[in-house]
Design a protein around this motif. Sequence first.
Motif, PDB file in Angstrom:
ATOM      1  N   GLY A   1       0.836  -1.188   0.000  1.00  0.00           N
ATOM      2  CA  GLY A   1       0.000   0.000   0.000  1.00  0.00           C
ATOM      3  C   GLY A   1       0.875   1.243   0.000  1.00  0.00           C
ATOM      4  N   ILE A   2       0.416   2.283  -0.662  1.00  0.00           N
ATOM      5  CA  ILE A   2       1.149   3.551  -0.653  1.00  0.00           C
ATOM      6  C   ILE A   2       0.191   4.674  -0.279  1.00  0.00           C
ATOM      7  CG2 ILE A   2       2.466   5.239  -1.983  1.00  0.00           C
ATOM      8  CD1 ILE A   2       3.523   3.020  -3.678  1.00  0.00           C
ATOM      9  N   ASN A   3       0.560   5.403   0.761  1.00  0.00           N
ATOM     10  CA  ASN A   3      -0.130   6.627   1.144  1.00  0.00           C
ATOM     11  C   ASN A   3       0.746   7.813   0.746  1.00  0.00           C
ATOM     12  OD1 ASN A   3      -2.317   5.281   2.511  1.00  0.00           O
ATOM     13  ND2 ASN A   3      -0.892   4.870   4.187  1.00  0.00           N
ATOM     14  N   ALA A   4       0.118   8.861   0.277  1.00  0.00           N
ATOM     15  CA  ALA A   4       0.887  10.056  -0.090  1.00  0.00           C
ATOM     16  C   ALA A   4       0.020  11.288   0.106  1.00  0.00           C
ATOM     17  CB  ALA A   4       1.379   9.965  -1.530  1.00  0.00           C
ATOM     18  N   GLY A   5       0.688  12.408   0.295  1.00  0.00           N
ATOM     19  CA  GLY A   5      -0.012  13.673   0.478  1.00  0.00           C
ATOM     20  C   GLY A   5       0.857  14.643   1.238  1.00  0.00           C
TER      21      GLY A   5
ATOM     22  N   ILE B   1      -3.100  12.929   4.191  1.00  0.00           N
ATOM     23  CA  ILE B   1      -2.571  11.903   3.297  1.00  0.00           C
ATOM     24  C   ILE B   1      -3.651  10.871   3.018  1.00  0.00           C
ATOM     25  CG2 ILE B   1      -0.227  12.240   4.180  1.00  0.00           C
ATOM     26  CD1 ILE B   1      -0.498   9.519   5.569  1.00  0.00           C
ATOM     27  N   GLY B   2      -3.498  10.146   1.915  1.00  0.00           N
ATOM     28  CA  GLY B   2      -4.480   9.129   1.557  1.00  0.00           C
ATOM     29  C   GLY B   2      -3.873   8.067   0.666  1.00  0.00           C
TER      30      GLY B   2
ATOM     31  N   TYR C   1      -3.963  12.837  -3.747  1.00  0.00           N
ATOM     32  CA  TYR C   1      -4.391  11.438  -3.642  1.00  0.00           C
ATOM     33  C   TYR C   1      -5.880  11.258  -3.939  1.00  0.00           C
ATOM     34  CZ  TYR C   1      -6.397  12.499   0.987  1.00  0.00           C
ATOM     35  OH  TYR C   1      -7.136  13.016   2.017  1.00  0.00           O
ATOM     36  N   ARG C   2      -6.671  12.318  -3.796  1.00  0.00           N
ATOM     37  CA  ARG C   2      -8.110  12.210  -4.042  1.00  0.00           C
ATOM     38  C   ARG C   2      -8.434  12.039  -5.523  1.00  0.00           C
ATOM     39  NH1 ARG C   2      -7.365  16.071  -0.095  1.00  0.00           N
ATOM     40  NH2 ARG C   2      -8.499  15.741   1.864  1.00  0.00           N
TER      41      ARG C   2
ATOM     42  N   SER D   1      -1.710   9.522 -13.672  1.00  0.00           N
ATOM     43  CA  SER D   1      -0.663   8.906 -12.857  1.00  0.00           C
ATOM     44  C   SER D   1      -0.222   9.867 -11.764  1.00  0.00           C
ATOM     45  CB  SER D   1       0.543   8.505 -13.713  1.00  0.00           C
ATOM     46  OG  SER D   1       1.038   9.619 -14.434  1.00  0.00           O
ATOM     47  N   HIS D   2       0.177   9.265 -10.641  1.00  0.00           N
ATOM     48  CA  HIS D   2       0.808  10.011  -9.550  1.00  0.00           C
ATOM     49  C   HIS D   2       2.317   9.804  -9.643  1.00  0.00           C
ATOM     50  CE1 HIS D   2      -3.107  10.560  -7.679  1.00  0.00           C
ATOM     51  NE2 HIS D   2      -3.290   9.242  -7.633  1.00  0.00           N
TER      52      HIS D   2
END
Length: 266
Positions: A64-68, A73-74, A223-224, A248-249
């Motif tokens: 899993g990757i959370n970013a923000g 973050i999400g 992330y949203r 893409s992020h």
Amino acid sequence: MIQVNNFGRVIEVIVDDMLFSSVDYAVEGTVPFDNDPLPNESEIKLWNLSPETISLLTRNSIVGINAGYKGDIGLILHGRLSKAVTKPQGVDLITTIYVMDSEDLSKRKVTDVAYAEGTLASYILKDMAAQLGLPIAQFDLNRDYRYEEGYTASGKVTDIITKIAKDCGTSAYVNKGKLYIRNLRRGADDVFALSPQTGLIGSPEPFEDEHFKGYSIKSQLQYRITTASVIDLSSKQFSGRVHVRRGSHHFSRTGNFTTEVEAILP
């Protein structure tokens, strides 16, 4: 309307029960998303992991990757590790992990599954979704096409789902390990207001293809924003509502920290 804080970037890479935070590790990567049911592959790089840690990065580990940003973050990726490759680069040791956002669905096939005259597309879609084994996050057809002469399903399940969804004027795609069968322009999605003040970078570029018109948009990482997200765009070039088709992020501790999308007009 969603308000955002764009200060103090945060990245968390979670592999099984291991956490790699950008506070402690140099990390960068790209997470793609789109509107078809084939899984996407993300690429994440981590610097100078110990040999013991590298040995724990095994195939099918849950990632899993959370970013923000600090306080906001999400989740931008949930999937399974497909492979990990470690190579030296100067004095550094870089481990690249590849993550599929679902299993390899191209191997799921059926042979001559016959449906009776008058069968509705919704019945076939749900039957084929069960063959994939993914949870259905949303199921909403523009129209429920009726196959008056019956239907025979044969071949890759993802191809069958794509074709039947198209007959219903609907998209089918996989996102964060779940199956979505829905119209990109319709749903209970949060509306995100994007302007230079909330993270818009540069000028949206118009595009037009056989079926859609829209804009290519770049913003600070958000992330949203993902497939089917609703954006209220405010810029000198265009102001109005658009719906995300693909994108893409891109993230790193000190370099790129952006989200890039193609978004279509209503």
